[in-house]
Design a protein around this motif. Structure first.
Motif, short mmCIF file in Angstrom:
data_model
loop_
_atom_site.label_atom_id
_atom_site.label_comp_id
_atom_site.label_asym_id
_atom_site.label_seq_id
_atom_site.Cartn_x
_atom_site.Cartn_y
_atom_site.Cartn_z
N PRO A 228 -10.86 12.35 -0.83
CA PRO A 228 -11.83 11.53 -1.33
C PRO A 228 -11.83 12.16 -2.73
N SER A 229 -11.34 11.89 -3.61
CA SER A 229 -12.52 12.04 -5.22
C SER A 229 -13.04 10.81 -5.58
N PRO A 230 -14.36 11.28 -5.71
CA PRO A 230 -15.54 10.17 -5.97
C PRO A 230 -15.51 9.86 -7.80
N THR B 133 -5.65 2.21 -0.99
CA THR B 133 -5.52 3.54 0.04
C THR B 133 -4.35 4.93 -1.07
N GLU C 148 -12.49 7.64 -6.99
CA GLU C 148 -12.98 6.14 -6.73
C GLU C 148 -13.58 5.24 -7.35
N GLN D 273 -12.85 -1.38 -0.17
CA GLN D 273 -12.47 -0.64 0.81
C GLN D 273 -10.98 0.50 0.17
N ILE D 274 -11.17 1.49 0.20
CA ILE D 274 -10.62 2.64 -0.15
C ILE D 274 -10.67 3.86 0.99
N THR D 275 -9.82 3.96 1.42
CA THR D 275 -9.00 5.20 2.28
C THR D 275 -7.96 5.96 1.04
N PHE D 276 -8.40 7.19 1.49
CA PHE D 276 -7.62 8.61 1.00
C PHE D 276 -6.92 8.59 2.47
N ILE E 41 -11.15 2.85 -9.31
CA ILE E 41 -10.95 2.41 -8.69
C ILE E 41 -12.15 1.07 -8.26
N ARG E 42 -12.25 1.35 -8.28
CA ARG E 42 -14.11 0.55 -8.34
C ARG E 42 -13.95 -0.50 -9.54
N HIS F 81 -7.63 -4.09 -0.40
CA HIS F 81 -8.56 -2.09 0.04
C HIS F 81 -7.83 -1.72 -0.92
#
Length: 189
Positions: free
Chosen positions: A14-16, A42, A19, A6-9, A22-23, A40
């Motif tokens: 949000p930056s694809p 943030t 993201e 889970q990614i929260t900005f 991060i994944r 998770h």
């Protein structure tokens, strides 16, 4: 198995691309711990006062069956964290170190450090009991029990016997964690 991420900005768009980075880093965590339940992340800019020089704050919560590993990387002291990618990299590097520690601890591979030993001598025993007291060079008295004496040496100790002792703070004062007979003999008083 892929880790649910889970990614929260916060306070930022949000930056694809970020993201995806991060994944990819979250997927690499399974190399260090196979039992990760979820991750998770943030990413936020705590203060939106500046148009340039915003410092990114990254927090990771990696959930395992044994509990959560929380890493928080803020940038107030690290201007490299003006780059969100650097802040994310540093947070994941810290998470990897924590996961390695977690795995070593769970596997019983924790480094054990030898306790600090002090010299002392037995000052008295309590009649009919399995404990007594040791005096340290500074005059402090330390409680010790039969079970704290190494190599079942309790019965060989006498008043005045020299010992080496590792001292801890107990509920009622100083107590010996480990007692090892040895050292210079002191006369009984």
């Amino acid at each position: 198995m892929a880790i649910p991420v889970q990614i929260t900005f916060k306070n930022m768009d949000p930056s694809p691309a970020l993201e995806a980075k991060i994944r990819a880093r979250a997927a690499q965590l399974t190399h260090f711990e196979s039992d990760i339940l979820r991750c998770h992340v943030t990413v936020e800019i705590p203060h939106r006062h500046h148009h340039q020089g915003d410092l990114y704050h990254v927090q990771l919560v990696v959930s395992t069956p044994a509990g959560d590993i929380v890493v928080s990387r803020e940038g107030p002291r690290n201007h490299a964290h003006e780059d969100a990618y650097v802040a994310v990299r540093d947070a994941f590097d810290a998470a990897v170190r924590r996961l390695e520690d977690h795995v070593r601890t769970r596997g019983g591979q924790v480094k054990h450090h030898e306790p600090i030993m002090q010299e002392g001598h037995v000052t008295r025993f309590v009649a009919g009991q399995d404990y007594g007291f040791i005096e340290l060079p500074d005059g402090k008295e330390v409680y010790f029990h039969r079970h704290s004496v190494a190599d079942d040496g309790f019965d060989q100790l006498q008043v005045g016997s020299p010992v080496h002792v590792a001292v801890t703070e107990g509920e009622t004062g100083l107590q010996a964690a480990i007692v090892r007979p040895g050292g210079k003999r002191r006369p009984a008083s």
